[in-house]
Write a protein that holds these residues in place. Sequence first.
Motif, PDB file in Angstrom:
ATOM      1  N   UNK A   1     -12.347   6.307   4.455  1.00  0.00           N
ATOM      2  CA  UNK A   1     -11.713   5.701   3.280  1.00  0.00           C
ATOM      3  C   UNK A   1     -10.848   6.725   2.550  1.00  0.00           C
ATOM      4  N   UNK A   2     -11.276   7.979   2.570  1.00  0.00           N
ATOM      5  CA  UNK A   2     -10.526   9.040   1.888  1.00  0.00           C
ATOM      6  C   UNK A   2      -9.151   9.225   2.517  1.00  0.00           C
ATOM      7  N   UNK A   3      -9.092   9.226   3.858  1.00  0.00           N
ATOM      8  CA  UNK A   3      -7.817   9.455   4.534  1.00  0.00           C
ATOM      9  C   UNK A   3      -6.992   8.171   4.621  1.00  0.00           C
ATOM     10  N   UNK A   4      -7.622   7.022   4.319  1.00  0.00           N
ATOM     11  CA  UNK A   4      -6.928   5.743   4.402  1.00  0.00           C
ATOM     12  C   UNK A   4      -5.648   5.663   3.590  1.00  0.00           C
ATOM     13  N   UNK A   5      -5.617   6.148   2.341  1.00  0.00           N
ATOM     14  CA  UNK A   5      -4.375   6.059   1.563  1.00  0.00           C
ATOM     15  C   UNK A   5      -3.169   6.708   2.233  1.00  0.00           C
ATOM     16  N   UNK A   6      -3.367   7.803   2.941  1.00  0.00           N
ATOM     17  CA  UNK A   6      -2.243   8.434   3.645  1.00  0.00           C
ATOM     18  C   UNK A   6      -1.675   7.506   4.713  1.00  0.00           C
ATOM     19  N   UNK A   7      -2.567   6.845   5.445  1.00  0.00           N
ATOM     20  CA  UNK A   7      -2.108   5.933   6.495  1.00  0.00           C
ATOM     21  C   UNK A   7      -1.414   4.722   5.889  1.00  0.00           C
ATOM     22  N   UNK A   8      -1.984   4.189   4.822  1.00  0.00           N
ATOM     23  CA  UNK A   8      -1.409   3.000   4.197  1.00  0.00           C
ATOM     24  C   UNK A   8      -0.025   3.298   3.622  1.00  0.00           C
ATOM     25  N   UNK A   9       0.122   4.425   2.956  1.00  0.00           N
ATOM     26  CA  UNK A   9       1.372   4.740   2.277  1.00  0.00           C
ATOM     27  C   UNK A   9       2.481   5.163   3.239  1.00  0.00           C
ATOM     28  N   UNK A  10       2.116   5.750   4.368  1.00  0.00           N
ATOM     29  CA  UNK A  10       3.139   6.220   5.304  1.00  0.00           C
ATOM     30  C   UNK A  10       3.549   5.169   6.325  1.00  0.00           C
ATOM     31  N   UNK A  11       2.685   4.184   6.573  1.00  0.00           N
ATOM     32  CA  UNK A  11       2.982   3.180   7.597  1.00  0.00           C
ATOM     33  C   UNK A  11       3.464   1.858   7.014  1.00  0.00           C
ATOM     34  N   UNK A  12       3.409   1.717   5.691  1.00  0.00           N
ATOM     35  CA  UNK A  12       3.757   0.433   5.092  1.00  0.00           C
ATOM     36  C   UNK A  12       5.270   0.275   4.961  1.00  0.00           C
ATOM     37  N   UNK A  13       5.799  -0.918   5.195  1.00  0.00           N
ATOM     38  CA  UNK A  13       7.232  -1.175   4.981  1.00  0.00           C
ATOM     39  C   UNK A  13       7.591  -1.066   3.503  1.00  0.00           C
ATOM     40  N   UNK A  14       8.875  -0.848   3.235  1.00  0.00           N
ATOM     41  CA  UNK A  14       9.327  -0.707   1.855  1.00  0.00           C
ATOM     42  C   UNK A  14       9.057  -1.967   1.038  1.00  0.00           C
ATOM     43  N   UNK A  15       9.120  -3.124   1.696  1.00  0.00           N
ATOM     44  CA  UNK A  15       8.954  -4.387   0.979  1.00  0.00           C
ATOM     45  C   UNK A  15       7.548  -4.533   0.397  1.00  0.00           C
ATOM     46  N   UNK A  16       6.608  -3.819   0.969  1.00  0.00           N
ATOM     47  CA  UNK A  16       5.221  -3.945   0.498  1.00  0.00           C
ATOM     48  C   UNK A  16       4.753  -2.644  -0.165  1.00  0.00           C
ATOM     49  N   UNK A  17       5.687  -1.886  -0.723  1.00  0.00           N
ATOM     50  CA  UNK A  17       5.344  -0.594  -1.305  1.00  0.00           C
ATOM     51  C   UNK A  17       4.330  -0.737  -2.438  1.00  0.00           C
TER      52      UNK A  17
ATOM     53  N   UNK B   1       2.165  -3.151  -3.095  1.00  0.00           N
ATOM     54  CA  UNK B   1       0.845  -3.564  -2.606  1.00  0.00           C
ATOM     55  C   UNK B   1       0.161  -2.427  -1.860  1.00  0.00           C
ATOM     56  N   UNK B   2       0.940  -1.616  -1.149  1.00  0.00           N
ATOM     57  CA  UNK B   2       0.367  -0.474  -0.434  1.00  0.00           C
ATOM     58  C   UNK B   2      -0.191   0.557  -1.405  1.00  0.00           C
ATOM     59  N   UNK B   3       0.511   0.748  -2.509  1.00  0.00           N
ATOM     60  CA  UNK B   3       0.036   1.700  -3.514  1.00  0.00           C
ATOM     61  C   UNK B   3      -1.276   1.231  -4.130  1.00  0.00           C
ATOM     62  N   UNK B   4      -1.370  -0.051  -4.403  1.00  0.00           N
ATOM     63  CA  UNK B   4      -2.613  -0.584  -4.963  1.00  0.00           C
ATOM     64  C   UNK B   4      -3.758  -0.523  -3.950  1.00  0.00           C
ATOM     65  N   UNK B   5      -3.424  -0.767  -2.677  1.00  0.00           N
ATOM     66  CA  UNK B   5      -4.455  -0.668  -1.637  1.00  0.00           C
ATOM     67  C   UNK B   5      -4.935   0.776  -1.505  1.00  0.00           C
ATOM     68  N   UNK B   6      -4.007   1.726  -1.586  1.00  0.00           N
ATOM     69  CA  UNK B   6      -4.376   3.136  -1.502  1.00  0.00           C
ATOM     70  C   UNK B   6      -5.309   3.528  -2.652  1.00  0.00           C
ATOM     71  N   UNK B   7      -4.993   3.028  -3.849  1.00  0.00           N
ATOM     72  CA  UNK B   7      -5.854   3.322  -5.001  1.00  0.00           C
ATOM     73  C   UNK B   7      -7.244   2.720  -4.814  1.00  0.00           C
ATOM     74  N   UNK B   8      -7.301   1.509  -4.252  1.00  0.00           N
ATOM     75  CA  UNK B   8      -8.584   0.863  -4.011  1.00  0.00           C
ATOM     76  C   UNK B   8      -9.400   1.639  -2.979  1.00  0.00           C
ATOM     77  N   UNK B   9      -8.757   2.153  -1.946  1.00  0.00           N
ATOM     78  CA  UNK B   9      -9.466   2.943  -0.936  1.00  0.00           C
ATOM     79  C   UNK B   9     -10.059   4.206  -1.544  1.00  0.00           C
ATOM     80  N   UNK B  10      -9.326   4.830  -2.457  1.00  0.00           N
ATOM     81  CA  UNK B  10      -9.848   6.029  -3.106  1.00  0.00           C
ATOM     82  C   UNK B  10     -11.057   5.692  -3.970  1.00  0.00           C
ATOM     83  N   UNK B  11     -11.020   4.529  -4.620  1.00  0.00           N
ATOM     84  CA  UNK B  11     -12.171   4.124  -5.423  1.00  0.00           C
ATOM     85  C   UNK B  11     -13.381   3.842  -4.532  1.00  0.00           C
ATOM     86  N   UNK B  12     -13.133   3.209  -3.387  1.00  0.00           N
ATOM     87  CA  UNK B  12     -14.226   2.938  -2.454  1.00  0.00           C
ATOM     88  C   UNK B  12     -14.810   4.233  -1.902  1.00  0.00           C
TER      89      UNK B  12
END
Length: 239
Positions: free
Chosen positions: A104-120, A122-133
């Motif tokens: 879960x800790x490394x998840x935000x890096x994957x989410x933020x680097x692989x996400x398309x610009x259109x979902x930036x 939502x990707x940022x919010x998902x990354x924050x949620x992964x850090x909380x988890x």
Amino acid sequence: MQNPMRIARAAGVFWLMQAAFAPAMIALPKVYVANDAAQTATNIFAHETLYRLGFAGNLVAVATYIVVAALLYALFRPVHKTVAVLATCFSLSGCIILAFSCVLYVGPLLVLTKAPEATLASSQHLALMLMRLYGQGYNTSLVFFGCFLLMLGYLVFKSGFLPRALGVAVVIAGLGGVAFLWPPFAVANIRYIMLSWIGEGAFALWLLAFGVNSTRWHERSHAHAPSTILQIPQPGLQL
């Protein structure tokens, strides 16, 4: 024959190695901003190297703690085998939870680097949620490590080959970990909890510097060794 002094000092070395790599998690306070996903994402990229080092440091800390658990089982098995087994199980459970949390800790890096610009966003919010988890998983692992320390403190207190004061100090450290059963309470009293963990560090330093009383350890080991009964066959026929 096992050498308890070598076991004790090896446990002290690996325990201090675990403590040395654990502070690699200083990356989190530098990047995490509560309720601000965009700023958190910006901070992750600004401190990406440090963030990745935190991931690697956490894994090394888990690996070294597994070694510590195995060595302490060998050291305290003569005191009470059942309690030593339970303590090892709690320690390994904490290591498993923490290792999974590292994903879960490394998840935000994957989410933020692989996400398309259109979902930036939502990707940022998902990354924050992964850090909380990850934080929730880390706190959960502390509860299991706390149970491990409670049992370890009992073994130290009853051993006879280590000072009883160390056992009390380790029990107090265990209570600090168990406090995370209720995270709001633990967070509100984090300063006192961190002070309680001094007992764990003191025990690790004692093992490294002084080891154990080898004579008393061997006495406990021989006292719990199973006796061997030689079966002598009786002459005559067995009907």
